[in-house]
Design an enzyme around this catalytic site. Structure first.
Site, PDB file in Angstrom:
ATOM      1  N   GLU A 144      -0.794   3.836  13.064  1.00  0.00           N
ATOM      2  CA  GLU A 144      -0.148   5.072  12.654  1.00  0.00           C
ATOM      3  C   GLU A 144      -0.833   6.263  13.295  1.00  0.00           C
ATOM      4  O   GLU A 144      -2.044   6.364  13.265  1.00  0.00           O
ATOM      5  CB  GLU A 144      -0.233   5.172  11.123  1.00  0.00           C
ATOM      6  CG  GLU A 144       0.618   6.266  10.563  1.00  0.00           C
ATOM      7  CD  GLU A 144       2.021   6.205  11.140  1.00  0.00           C
ATOM      8  OE1 GLU A 144       2.774   5.335  10.729  1.00  0.00           O
ATOM      9  OE2 GLU A 144       2.359   7.030  12.030  1.00  0.00           O
ATOM     10  N   CYS A 176      -9.631   9.550   8.465  1.00  0.00           N
ATOM     11  CA  CYS A 176      -9.613   8.760   9.703  1.00  0.00           C
ATOM     12  C   CYS A 176     -10.730   9.033  10.690  1.00  0.00           C
ATOM     13  O   CYS A 176     -11.348   8.094  11.191  1.00  0.00           O
ATOM     14  CB  CYS A 176      -8.280   8.960  10.415  1.00  0.00           C
ATOM     15  SG  CYS A 176      -6.964   8.032   9.662  1.00  0.00           S
ATOM     16  N   GLY A 220       0.834  -1.206   0.000  1.00  0.00           N
ATOM     17  CA  GLY A 220       0.000   0.000   0.000  1.00  0.00           C
ATOM     18  C   GLY A 220       0.863   1.247   0.000  1.00  0.00           C
ATOM     19  O   GLY A 220       1.514   1.563   0.990  1.00  0.00           O
ATOM     20  N   SER A 240      -2.572  -0.100   8.802  1.00  0.00           N
ATOM     21  CA  SER A 240      -3.849   0.569   8.519  1.00  0.00           C
ATOM     22  C   SER A 240      -4.698   0.521   9.784  1.00  0.00           C
ATOM     23  O   SER A 240      -4.604  -0.421  10.554  1.00  0.00           O
ATOM     24  CB  SER A 240      -4.636  -0.174   7.436  1.00  0.00           C
ATOM     25  OG  SER A 240      -3.799  -0.846   6.552  1.00  0.00           O
ATOM     26  N   LYS A 296      -7.613  19.783   5.120  1.00  0.00           N
ATOM     27  CA  LYS A 296      -6.831  20.657   5.994  1.00  0.00           C
ATOM     28  C   LYS A 296      -5.707  21.234   5.154  1.00  0.00           C
ATOM     29  O   LYS A 296      -5.518  20.815   4.001  1.00  0.00           O
ATOM     30  CB  LYS A 296      -6.292  19.891   7.206  1.00  0.00           C
ATOM     31  CG  LYS A 296      -5.321  18.768   6.830  1.00  0.00           C
ATOM     32  CD  LYS A 296      -4.938  17.915   8.010  1.00  0.00           C
ATOM     33  CE  LYS A 296      -3.917  18.567   8.888  1.00  0.00           C
ATOM     34  NZ  LYS A 296      -3.238  17.611   9.802  1.00  0.00           N
ATOM     35  N   LYS A 325      -5.900   3.089  18.912  1.00  0.00           N
ATOM     36  CA  LYS A 325      -5.900   3.949  17.728  1.00  0.00           C
ATOM     37  C   LYS A 325      -7.294   4.548  17.513  1.00  0.00           C
ATOM     38  O   LYS A 325      -7.442   5.746  17.269  1.00  0.00           O
ATOM     39  CB  LYS A 325      -5.464   3.139  16.500  1.00  0.00           C
ATOM     40  CG  LYS A 325      -5.618   3.844  15.166  1.00  0.00           C
ATOM     41  CD  LYS A 325      -4.701   5.053  15.040  1.00  0.00           C
ATOM     42  CE  LYS A 325      -5.052   5.967  13.902  1.00  0.00           C
ATOM     43  NZ  LYS A 325      -4.523   5.645  12.626  1.00  0.00           N
ATOM     44  N   ALA A 363     -12.511  25.593  16.635  1.00  0.00           N
ATOM     45  CA  ALA A 363     -13.809  25.415  15.952  1.00  0.00           C
ATOM     46  C   ALA A 363     -13.605  25.621  14.460  1.00  0.00           C
ATOM     47  O   ALA A 363     -12.738  26.390  14.037  1.00  0.00           O
ATOM     48  CB  ALA A 363     -14.819  26.412  16.491  1.00  0.00           C
TER      49      ALA A 363
HETATM   50  C1  UDX Z   1      -5.831  12.268  12.273  1.00  0.00           C
HETATM   51  C2  UDX Z   1      -5.075  12.126  13.600  1.00  0.00           C
HETATM   52  O1  UDX Z   1      -4.708  13.434  14.074  1.00  0.00           O
HETATM   53  C3  UDX Z   1      -3.849  11.252  13.418  1.00  0.00           C
HETATM   54  O2  UDX Z   1      -3.211  11.043  14.659  1.00  0.00           O
HETATM   55  C4  UDX Z   1      -4.283   9.908  12.833  1.00  0.00           C
HETATM   56  O3  UDX Z   1      -3.179   9.083  12.593  1.00  0.00           O
HETATM   57  C5  UDX Z   1      -5.047  10.118  11.540  1.00  0.00           C
HETATM   58  O4  UDX Z   1      -6.158  10.982  11.767  1.00  0.00           O
HETATM   59  P1  UDX Z   1      -5.502  13.704  10.053  1.00  0.00           P
HETATM   60  O5  UDX Z   1      -6.906  13.294   9.759  1.00  0.00           O
HETATM   61  O6  UDX Z   1      -4.466  13.489   9.013  1.00  0.00           O
HETATM   62  O7  UDX Z   1      -4.977  12.952  11.371  1.00  0.00           O
HETATM   63  O8  UDX Z   1      -5.477  15.269  10.425  1.00  0.00           O
HETATM   64  P2  UDX Z   1      -5.860  16.109  11.733  1.00  0.00           P
HETATM   65  O9  UDX Z   1      -4.789  17.102  11.943  1.00  0.00           O
HETATM   66  O10 UDX Z   1      -6.194  15.255  12.877  1.00  0.00           O
HETATM   67  O11 UDX Z   1      -7.159  16.901  11.259  1.00  0.00           O
HETATM   68  C6  UDX Z   1      -8.406  16.269  11.032  1.00  0.00           C
HETATM   69  C7  UDX Z   1      -9.476  17.297  10.748  1.00  0.00           C
HETATM   70  O12 UDX Z   1      -9.796  18.034  11.912  1.00  0.00           O
HETATM   71  C8  UDX Z   1      -9.076  18.330   9.690  1.00  0.00           C
HETATM   72  O13 UDX Z   1     -10.170  18.569   8.835  1.00  0.00           O
HETATM   73  C9  UDX Z   1      -8.751  19.562  10.511  1.00  0.00           C
HETATM   74  O14 UDX Z   1      -8.910  20.754   9.791  1.00  0.00           O
HETATM   75  C10 UDX Z   1      -9.793  19.423  11.622  1.00  0.00           C
HETATM   76  N1  UDX Z   1      -9.442  20.152  12.864  1.00  0.00           N
HETATM   77  C11 UDX Z   1      -8.298  19.844  13.543  1.00  0.00           C
HETATM   78  C12 UDX Z   1     -10.317  21.111  13.366  1.00  0.00           C
HETATM   79  O15 UDX Z   1     -11.360  21.388  12.778  1.00  0.00           O
HETATM   80  N2  UDX Z   1     -10.005  21.739  14.532  1.00  0.00           N
HETATM   81  C13 UDX Z   1      -8.867  21.464  15.254  1.00  0.00           C
HETATM   82  O16 UDX Z   1      -8.660  22.067  16.310  1.00  0.00           O
HETATM   83  C14 UDX Z   1      -7.991  20.487  14.728  1.00  0.00           C
HETATM   84  P1  ADP Z   2      -4.056   5.403   3.339  1.00  0.00           P
HETATM   85  O1  ADP Z   2      -4.488   6.815   3.551  1.00  0.00           O
HETATM   86  O2  ADP Z   2      -4.544   4.486   4.439  1.00  0.00           O
HETATM   87  O3  ADP Z   2      -2.587   5.264   3.092  1.00  0.00           O
HETATM   88  P2  ADP Z   2      -4.612   5.119   0.494  1.00  0.00           P
HETATM   89  O4  ADP Z   2      -5.931   4.878  -0.163  1.00  0.00           O
HETATM   90  O5  ADP Z   2      -3.914   6.416   0.269  1.00  0.00           O
HETATM   91  O6  ADP Z   2      -4.857   4.855   2.054  1.00  0.00           O
HETATM   92  O7  ADP Z   2      -3.602   3.960   0.081  1.00  0.00           O
HETATM   93  C1  ADP Z   2      -3.880   2.611   0.106  1.00  0.00           C
HETATM   94  C2  ADP Z   2      -3.144   1.931  -1.069  1.00  0.00           C
HETATM   95  O8  ADP Z   2      -3.265   0.511  -0.900  1.00  0.00           O
HETATM   96  C3  ADP Z   2      -3.691   2.239  -2.460  1.00  0.00           C
HETATM   97  O9  ADP Z   2      -2.658   2.799  -3.248  1.00  0.00           O
HETATM   98  C4  ADP Z   2      -4.142   0.867  -3.016  1.00  0.00           C
HETATM   99  O10 ADP Z   2      -3.852   0.710  -4.393  1.00  0.00           O
HETATM  100  C5  ADP Z   2      -3.289  -0.079  -2.192  1.00  0.00           C
HETATM  101  N1  ADP Z   2      -3.838  -1.436  -2.067  1.00  0.00           N
HETATM  102  C6  ADP Z   2      -5.058  -1.816  -1.646  1.00  0.00           C
HETATM  103  N2  ADP Z   2      -5.172  -3.165  -1.639  1.00  0.00           N
HETATM  104  C7  ADP Z   2      -3.988  -3.660  -2.067  1.00  0.00           C
HETATM  105  C8  ADP Z   2      -3.464  -4.988  -2.274  1.00  0.00           C
HETATM  106  N3  ADP Z   2      -4.193  -6.071  -2.014  1.00  0.00           N
HETATM  107  N4  ADP Z   2      -2.196  -5.100  -2.740  1.00  0.00           N
HETATM  108  C9  ADP Z   2      -1.475  -3.985  -2.990  1.00  0.00           C
HETATM  109  N5  ADP Z   2      -1.880  -2.740  -2.812  1.00  0.00           N
HETATM  110  C10 ADP Z   2      -3.127  -2.559  -2.346  1.00  0.00           C
END
Ligand code: UDX
Ligand code: ADP
Length: 505
Positions: A186, A297, A37, A156, A360, A241, A289
């Site tokens: 992660e 996620c 991936g 993941s 973001k 997580k 806000a």
């Molecule tokens: C999140 C988690 O932070 C990270 O630890 C996990 O591994 C994956 O999910 P991510 O979704 O990449 O990370 O970004 P993050 O910085 O958490 O922001 C998520 C959303 O919340 C964004 O849309 C951001 O703009 C929003 N946000 C964040 C707010 O609206 N207010 C805040 O105070 C903080």
């Molecule tokens: P994340 O944000 O969790 O990294 P993404 O959608 O950006 O998710 O990436 C997931 C990747 O996994 C994609 O590039 C997809 O092609 C790959 N993937 C999904 N299933 C398989 C598989 N069975 N073998 C190899 N690659 C895969």
């Protein structure tokens, strides 16, 4: 192959065949790591491991040839500050992007970093995680790795107890290999992924086999202080997580809920957030806000937890966490309704400029971005929406908008999208600009939906002069200087702040 640091080749052979109980407790050395991936998680995570461990060969495998080609080109498939530099530095040395599965088979440690989207069909639709990609990875590993010892790492985000499913599949075939499963969730946030990986608050490793846990810990301990590497059992790791993301999202939803109250009462959400965050037991982060959180996620993980609670017949627990999503949806709808209401209850045919489409700043990722939902509401009212984002491509924006308008945002129904009425609506009412001033020119309103730094630098006097009057500015991220904008002549609306014109219109 996993090799014993101090043993001869014949000893190593014995290590893979004799009962683990009899093994001397010597450290295992990892020489080759693969990641299945090449996405937002796999790409940055492996690139950082490659920069920190020059003696380890790091392989990133994906079945998507186009994605791998992009990783091997000058234009990487994802934007992440600092990523390009480290990829260019290590690529071809100990960092390799490939579609050659044999490279995975030959590795000591195999990370599973494939997508785990929310199911859009069948049982658990809209809530449970779709594990088909994880499952297909496990089956492929089982069918291709015939012997030796491999550490399989869940990277993941997956629902609790997924590792049981992975283990059962791996052990179900003819393979004589030994698979040890670890959960190593992660915690990187997009936009700051590289610094998060280089300096993590903690690294979490869950598992049953001490030796495998030690081997993986030793990789991270090359740059992460030992005390920050936490080990737990598998279930605690998987659940932690989900809980971490729920807690973060819950803070945002709490502030977003209060922002609605602030607008009614005259309190100021930024003052409230500052005062509340000063309590060291609460802390100041994630109290901003906004127009609603997005990203791949938060929503997915909350839904996972809700599904899990429902599954174990804990409806009160499920309802409690589901409230986080309900407030997020409320916030997005509230914002769109405010725009429509302020523009004299109609946006039909009006040019509306949207600044920011990514979920973001500092990322090109649009998954679950609030912009999609706000634009949908405005499009349903037949607005002419002109979008500018520094990193998101026109192709992505049009695809996202067609998916949401065709009600297939969660699934892959590209065929349905081809020539539907909804797609035509998108084609004729959504415009993507590469120049922000062009997007803002002649607009009735500007909507700031992502907190990109460059939005603060624009010449708003020039912008105001080129706009229809009254000129509205809806700051969904509270990043602009309201006083300055009002002095120029804008009607400004910010989240959780009293409006300058309290009377209707
Ligand atoms: C999140 C988690 O932070 C990270 O630890 C996990 O591994 C994956 O999910 P991510 O979704 O990449 O990370 O970004 P993050 O910085 O958490 O922001 C998520 C959303 O919340 C964004 O849309 C951001 O703009 C929003 N946000 C964040 C707010 O609206 N207010 C805040 O105070 C903080
Ligand atoms: P994340 O944000 O969790 O990294 P993404 O959608 O950006 O998710 O990436 C997931 C990747 O996994 C994609 O590039 C997809 O092609 C790959 N993937 C999904 N299933 C398989 C598989 N069975 N073998 C190899 N690659 C895969």
């Amino acid at each position: 192959m996993l090799v014993d640091d101090h043993s001869s080749p014949s000893d190593q052979e014995k290590n893979t065949t004799t009962d683990q109980e009899e093994q001397p407790q010597q450290p295992l050395v990892i020489k080759k790591i693969a990641c299945i991936g090449a996405g937002y998680v796999g790409g940055p995570t492996m690139s950082v491991i490659a920069t920190k461990c020059h003696d380890i060969q790091v392989i990133i495998y994906d079945m998507n040839q186009q994605r791998i080609d992009a990783w091997n080109s000058a234009e990487l498939p994802i934007f992440e500050p600092g990523l390009e530099e480290i990829v260019m530095e290590r690529r071809g040395k100990n960092l390799h992007f490939t579609t050659d599965y044999q490279q995975v088979v030959d590795s000591d440690v195999i990370f599973l970093s494939v997508n785990t989207p929310t199911k859009y069909y069948g049982v658990g639709k809209g809530r449970a995680a779709d594990l088909k990609y994880v499952e297909s990875c496990a089956r492929q590993l089982r069918d291709t790795i015939k012997s030796g010892r491999k550490i399989i790492v869940e990277k993941s985000t997956v629902p609790t107890r997924t590792s049981i499913a992975v283990k059962r599949i791996l052990e179900s075939g003819e393979s004589k290999a030994r698979f040890d499963i670890l959960s190593n969730p992660e915690f990187l946030a997009e936009g700051t992924a590289i610094s998060d990986l280089q300096n993590p608050d903690r690294v979490l490793i869950g598992g049953e086999d001490e030796e495998s846990i030690r081997a993986l810990s030793s990789v991270y301990e090359r740059w992460v202080p030992k005390e920050r590497v936490i080990t737990t059992n598998l279930w605690s790791s998987e659940l932690s997580k989900l809980v971490a993301n729920c807690m973060l999202a819950q803070r945002i939803s709490s502030m977003n809920a209060i922002s609605a109250l602030c607008e009614k009462t005259g309190a100021d959400i930024q003052q409230v957030s500052f005062a509340v965050g000063k309590d060291t037991r609460i802390g100041s982060k994630f109290l901003q806000a906004s127009v609603g959180f997005g990203g791949s996620c938060f929503q997915k993980d909350i839904l996972n937890l809700v599904y899990l609670a429902d599954h174990y017949n804990l409806p009160e627990v499920a309802k409690y966490f589901y409230g986080i999503i309900e407030i997020n949806n409320f916030q997005r709808e509230r914002f769109a309704k405010k725009v429509i209401h302020k523009l004299f209850n109609t946006v039909s045919g009006k040019k509306i400029c949207v600044l920011g489409f990514a979920f973001k700043k500092d990322t090109s990722d649009t998954r679950e971005t609030s912009s999609i939902f706000v634009c949908k509401s405005l499009l349903e009212e037949r607005a002419k929406i002109h979008i500018y984002d520094p990193k998101v491509t026109k192709k992505q924006i049009m695809y996202d908008m067609k998916s949401i308008m065709n009600d297939c945002y969660d699934g892959d129904f590209s065929a349905k999208m081809e020539s539907s009425r909804e797609s035509e609506l998108v084609e004729s009412n959504i415009f993507v600009s590469t120049d922000p001033y062009e997007a803002m020119s002649d607009a009735h309103a500007i909507l700031v939906l992502t907190e990109w730094d460059e939005f603060k630098q624009y010449d708003y006097k020039r912008v105001f002069e080129g706009m229809k009057k009254p000129a509205y500015l809806f700051d969904g991220r509270n990043i602009l200087n309201r006083k300055d904008l009002e002095t120029i002549g804008f009607d400004v609306y910010q989240i959780g702040k009293q409006e300058s014109h309290m009377a209707d219109w």
